[in-house]
Design an enzyme around this catalytic site. Structure first.
Site, PDB file in Angstrom:
ATOM      1  N   ARG A 144       0.711  -0.985   0.156  1.00  0.00           N
ATOM      2  CA  ARG A 144       0.116   0.035  -0.161  1.00  0.00           C
ATOM      3  C   ARG A 144       0.919   0.986   0.014  1.00  0.00           C
ATOM      4  NH1 ARG A 144      -1.108   1.994   5.285  1.00  0.00           N
ATOM      5  NH2 ARG A 144      -3.253   2.460   5.041  1.00  0.00           N
ATOM      6  N   ASN A 188       7.231  13.085   5.530  1.00  0.00           N
ATOM      7  CA  ASN A 188       6.906  11.870   5.817  1.00  0.00           C
ATOM      8  C   ASN A 188       7.003  10.871   4.537  1.00  0.00           C
ATOM      9  OD1 ASN A 188       4.717  10.052   7.991  1.00  0.00           O
ATOM     10  ND2 ASN A 188       5.693   9.372   6.105  1.00  0.00           N
ATOM     11  N   SER A 198       7.539  15.203   9.227  1.00  0.00           N
ATOM     12  CA  SER A 198       8.688  14.488   8.457  1.00  0.00           C
ATOM     13  C   SER A 198       8.695  13.052   9.284  1.00  0.00           C
ATOM     14  CB  SER A 198       9.990  15.033   9.001  1.00  0.00           C
ATOM     15  OG  SER A 198      11.061  14.805   8.212  1.00  0.00           O
ATOM     16  N   GLN A 199       9.930  12.454   9.219  1.00  0.00           N
ATOM     17  CA  GLN A 199      10.204  11.077   9.888  1.00  0.00           C
ATOM     18  C   GLN A 199      11.580  11.322  10.552  1.00  0.00           C
ATOM     19  OE1 GLN A 199       9.412   7.754   7.076  1.00  0.00           O
ATOM     20  NE2 GLN A 199       7.630   7.117   8.317  1.00  0.00           N
ATOM     21  N   PRO A 271      -5.712  12.439   6.721  1.00  0.00           N
ATOM     22  CA  PRO A 271      -6.551  12.141   5.599  1.00  0.00           C
ATOM     23  C   PRO A 271      -6.704  10.640   5.185  1.00  0.00           C
ATOM     24  CG  PRO A 271      -5.670  14.110   5.457  1.00  0.00           C
ATOM     25  CD  PRO A 271      -4.851  13.626   6.816  1.00  0.00           C
ATOM     26  N   GLU A 272      -5.393   9.772   5.271  1.00  0.00           N
ATOM     27  CA  GLU A 272      -5.128   8.479   4.810  1.00  0.00           C
ATOM     28  C   GLU A 272      -5.593   7.513   5.821  1.00  0.00           C
ATOM     29  OE1 GLU A 272      -1.256   9.570   6.875  1.00  0.00           O
ATOM     30  OE2 GLU A 272      -3.050  10.594   5.914  1.00  0.00           O
ATOM     31  N   ASP A 307       4.310   3.650  14.204  1.00  0.00           N
ATOM     32  CA  ASP A 307       2.964   3.711  14.536  1.00  0.00           C
ATOM     33  C   ASP A 307       2.268   2.429  14.286  1.00  0.00           C
ATOM     34  OD1 ASP A 307       4.018   4.119  11.937  1.00  0.00           O
ATOM     35  OD2 ASP A 307       2.365   5.351  11.108  1.00  0.00           O
ATOM     36  N   GLU A 491       6.845  -6.529   5.492  1.00  0.00           N
ATOM     37  CA  GLU A 491       7.155  -5.514   6.147  1.00  0.00           C
ATOM     38  C   GLU A 491       7.778  -5.443   7.660  1.00  0.00           C
ATOM     39  OE1 GLU A 491       4.849  -1.083   7.479  1.00  0.00           O
ATOM     40  OE2 GLU A 491       3.959  -3.087   7.173  1.00  0.00           O
TER      41      GLU A 491
END
Length: 526
Positions: A144, A188, A198-199, A271-272, A307, A491
């Site tokens: 995804r 991000n 960001s990350q 939003p995602e 997350d 992942e």
């Protein structure tokens, strides 16, 4: 409106000498802003199993015209929302949709084929698309995740280097400097809905890869970009005082020292991830928690890349207790130390002794603070710091290996961390992420590629070669085992029960997978 500061070409040279920034950039609209009622109706109706699907759709015509058509047609008796979306949008596809793995080949051969599958050409700007176009080819994580992700990319780049795909590695680096030039920081990912955060700041680590390829002159070349990255993370420092302990991504801890936290200025569901986060925010409201604060903590945790995890939860279990923006993370501050150290070296090489000395002092001060503030004598481990309660958080996680990775721990501290890793974290398939089973994906029983590499190198740095090699052996064996059984590089992995899939989180385990491939190759050649 969130302010993003953009260095222009003249300013880029000036950044070598100062902290100045230019005027804010006007940001592209996000899908919820572009499509309004249509966006909310699609997400709330759950016509797609993944809430990221619609925000990644590409409109076939002007977004405003689509919204107008929707308002006209939606009240008709035979209106079908899913058919409307298919008629007016191009739906996203996953990289592996048409790919069949050959499990008779080695894992390395499989990864070499995956690089081509996960590589995307330069993006063409498309009106209404959430994609922030990149000018050069790049590698996406997979599944995804159809865009680059910041910290994922560093670990992917480790693998590209091992594969000899140096042109693609340089393209990745050029895309990140483009993002810094264009938006004033590295988002991000290259999506409009990632523009507020960001990350983990791995750009200075990426610069090391370029130094390996091009020699020490690369430090000078990337100096202005590293400086802008630093400016972004340290923005808000002037607002700190005895009465203001946090502003944007900076915090003031006891003793007046300035450190960093993860933070996002927006206070609405992502939003995602709508509508699940909207529902969770309302559930938090019933528990007396402000939906705005809940969303801010959710977003801060997303900037961390973890997350989600019990690490961010006050009770270690319930998402309603998330307080990520109030936590000063040990791993983030180690990364910031390394950025300061890189800037010191780059300024020295650029014959700017004044700035070099300033960053030398900043790095030294942060190093001393990391050793002292984040160390728990009780647990003999590095832990995060609770800014509000001015004490260490209770979470014991693999974030505690970062001081060893960056050689910031004393030999005594490193020895204690090693013992805990060997005795409690090491499992049949590698290292678990935390000692908690919360159901969140960044907790036990899951193991993640970037943390295996970080812990492996951390242990090597202090001479714990036997344990490091055991981490390496178990992780590579698990990757091989899962590939042979499923044809996938995933992942995350279940490192406790190695014949079970990694789980937890808000979406299924994803196949691809950029950083898993990269770390596999890096460990294989280490």
């Amino acid at each position: 409106m969130f302010k993003v500061y953009v260095p222009n070409p003249v300013l880029r040279l000036h950044l070598l000498k100062s902290d100045s920034m230019s005027a804010p950039l006007s940001l592209p609209l996000t899908p919820d802003q572009l499509f309004g009622p249509l966006y909310f109706d699609v997400q709330l109706s759950r016509i797609f199993g993944d809430s990221k699907t619609f925000v990644d759709c590409v409109p076939k015509m002007n977004p405003a015209d689509i919204v107008t058509l929707y308002e006209i047609q939606k009240g008709k008796p035979d209106f079908d929302l899913l058919s409307f979306v298919h008629q007016h949008f191009i739906l996203p596809t996953s990289p592996a949709t048409d790919f069949t793995s050959n499990v008779s080949v080695s894992t390395v051969e499989h990864i070499e084929k995956l690089w081509d599958l996960l590589t995307r050409p330069a993006d063409a700007p498309t009106e209404g698309s959430s994609r922030l176009p990149l000018p050069y080819p790049h590698v996406v994580p997979g599944g995804r995740f159809r865009e680059i992700f910041y910290w994922d990319s560093y670990f992917t780049m480790l693998g590209l280097k091992q594969s000899g795909r140096l042109s693609l590695l340089r393209n990745m680096m050029d895309n990140f400097t483009y993002l810094i030039d264009t938006y004033g920081f590295i988002p991000n990912g290259n999506r409009t809905y990632f523009q507020s955060r960001s990350q983990p700041p791995y750009f200075a680590q990426m610069v090391d890869l370029m130094v390996e390829l091009d020699g020490p002159d690369a430090l000078t070349h990337y100096l202005p970009y590293m400086r802008q990255e630093y400016n972004f993370w340290m923005s808000g420092s002037t607002a700190l005082s005895d009465t203001v302990s946090a502003s944007e991504r900076v915090v003031q801890v006891p003793g007046g020292l300035v450190l960093n936290r993860y933070w996002d200025p927006l206070t609405t569901p992502r939003p995602e991830a709508y509508p699940k986060e909207a529902e969770a925010a309302q559930q938090a409201r019933h528990m007396g928690i402000s939906p705005a604060e809940f969303s801010r903590h959710i977003r801060a945790a997303c900037e961390s890349g973890w997350d989600f995890s019990s690490r961010w939860l006050a009770d270690g279990k319930s998402m309603a207790t998330i307080y990520a923006a109030d936590i000063v993370p040990v791993d983030l501050n180690c990364l910031m130390y390394y950025l300061e150290n890189q800037l010191q070296k780059a300024y020295s090489q650029s014959n700017n002794p004044q700035e070099a000395d300033r960053f030398r002092q900043l790095a030294a001060s942060r190093k001393e603070t990391i050793q002292r503030l984040f160390w728990s004598d009780t647990h003999q481990f590095f832990m995060d710091y609770d800014l509000v309660n001015q004490q260490l958080t209770p979470a014991i996680t693999l974030a505690g290996v970062y001081p060893l990775f960056f050689k910031l721990a004393t030999p005594e501290q490193a020895g204690s961390v090693h013992d805990r890793l060997r005795d409690e974290f090491l499992q049949p398939g590698g290292l678990i992420t935390s000692l908690e089973r919360s159901g969140q994906q960044w907790d036990s029983p899951n193991g993640w590629a970037p943390l295996q590499w970080t812990a492996y190198q951390a242990l090597k740095n202090y001479g714990f070669d036997q344990t490091a090699q055991e981490v390496r052996r178990r992780w590579l064996h698990l990757n091989d085992q899962v590939f042979k059984a499923t044809g996938k590089m995933t992942e995350k992995y279940n490192v406790v029960t190695t014949d079970a899939a990694g789980g937890g989180g808000n979406y299924p385990n994803q196949d691809g997978f950029g950083w898993t491939n990269g770390v596999y190759l890096q460990l294989l050649h280490s």
